[in-house]
Design an enzyme around this catalytic site. Structure first.
Site, short mmCIF file in Angstrom:
data_model
loop_
_atom_site.label_atom_id
_atom_site.label_comp_id
_atom_site.label_asym_id
_atom_site.label_seq_id
_atom_site.Cartn_x
_atom_site.Cartn_y
_atom_site.Cartn_z
N CYS A 1 0.84 -1.20 0.00
CA CYS A 1 0.00 0.00 0.00
C CYS A 1 0.88 1.26 0.00
O CYS A 1 1.44 1.60 -1.02
CB CYS A 1 -1.00 -0.04 1.15
SG CYS A 1 -2.38 1.10 0.91
N ILE B 1 -7.17 -0.76 1.27
CA ILE B 1 -7.57 0.34 2.14
C ILE B 1 -6.97 1.63 1.58
O ILE B 1 -5.76 1.82 1.59
CB ILE B 1 -7.08 0.12 3.59
CG1 ILE B 1 -7.62 -1.21 4.13
CG2 ILE B 1 -7.50 1.29 4.47
CD1 ILE B 1 -7.02 -1.62 5.46
N ARG B 2 -7.83 2.50 1.05
CA ARG B 2 -7.36 3.74 0.40
C ARG B 2 -6.18 3.41 -0.51
O ARG B 2 -5.15 4.08 -0.51
CB ARG B 2 -6.95 4.77 1.44
CG ARG B 2 -8.11 5.41 2.14
CD ARG B 2 -7.73 6.43 3.21
NE ARG B 2 -6.60 7.24 2.82
CZ ARG B 2 -5.64 7.63 3.65
NH1 ARG B 2 -5.67 7.29 4.91
NH2 ARG B 2 -4.65 8.37 3.24
N HIS C 1 -2.96 -5.30 1.39
CA HIS C 1 -2.33 -5.61 2.67
C HIS C 1 -2.36 -7.11 2.98
O HIS C 1 -3.23 -7.57 3.71
CB HIS C 1 -3.07 -4.89 3.80
CG HIS C 1 -2.98 -3.41 3.75
ND1 HIS C 1 -2.03 -2.70 4.45
CD2 HIS C 1 -3.72 -2.49 3.09
CE1 HIS C 1 -2.19 -1.41 4.22
NE2 HIS C 1 -3.21 -1.26 3.40
N GLU D 1 -0.54 -8.70 4.97
CA GLU D 1 -0.25 -8.92 6.38
C GLU D 1 -1.52 -8.94 7.24
O GLU D 1 -1.50 -9.40 8.38
CB GLU D 1 0.72 -7.84 6.90
CG GLU D 1 0.14 -6.46 7.11
CD GLU D 1 -0.07 -5.64 5.84
OE1 GLU D 1 -0.53 -4.49 5.98
OE2 GLU D 1 0.22 -6.12 4.73
#
Length: 194
Positions: free
Chosen positions: A81, A141-142, A177, A179
């Site tokens: 990201c 996410i964004r 992401h 993770e």
């Protein structure tokens, strides 16, 4: 042969999750906040977070130029990201008012920040990932996306018609992401690249 020592840039972002994922993938993992810590690792993960804040903190902690130099010398890196944004050679919509995301120029690509939209536009989905035998559950996410790749950059995944994962030599980047899921295959891929 000992496990590779991989640092996770711990200035801002989801550091803890990357440390756990790297350890589960067979690496020795440690946080990196200072120059001596950066110099002690074989590779670096740049986590998600906020790319303009991370750029500001890289300057404040006097890590920006040493990190650029290590990447130019061939230190392997993985960015998720915001980390993908920072590893780019060019950033579109880099920010304004003196607070801009600064490209580290690790991967020959142009990345657009927050390309998929604002926080409320965040989403999850299963995507095909080159070299893996089954789809990866991706959390966006964004998230950024890649608008251009250079001739030496391999596209590993796409979502909604946009490039969201790339590899160049020993550099790896994802717009999502990994993770945040229990799937450690992308971290294992990075560890195996070393």
């Amino acid at each position: 042969m000992s496990a590779p020592r991989i640092g996770v840039l711990a200035l801002q972002g989801d550091t803890r999750e990357h440390l756990a994922a790297l350890r589960e993938a067979g690496a020795s993992a440690a946080t990196v906040r200072r120059l001596d810590e950066l110099q002690a690792v074989d590779a670096l993960v740049i986590p998600g977070g906020e790319s303009t804040t991370m750029s500001h903190l890289l300057r404040e902690f006097e890590l920006l130029e040493p990190l650029r130099a290590r990447l130019a010398e061939g230190m392997p890196a993985y960015g998720s990201c915001a980390g993908m944004i920072l590893l780019a050679s060019e950033i579109l919509d880099a920010g304004a008012d003196g607070r801009q995301a600064v490209p580290l120029k690790g991967i020959d690509m142009t990345v657009r920040r927050n390309a998929f939209g604002r926080q409320v536009d965040s989403f999850e989905g299963d995507i095909a990932f080159e070299g893996l035998d089954s789809p990866v559950h991706a959390v966006f996410i964004r998230a950024p996306w890649v608008e251009r790749v250079g001739p030496d950059v391999e596209v590993l995944a796409e979502a909604a018609g946009h490039i969201v994962a790339v590899r160049q030599a020993k550099m790896l980047a994802t717009a999502f992401h990994p993770e945040m899921t229990g799937d450690r295959r992308i971290h294992k891929l990075f560890v195996d690249m070393l």
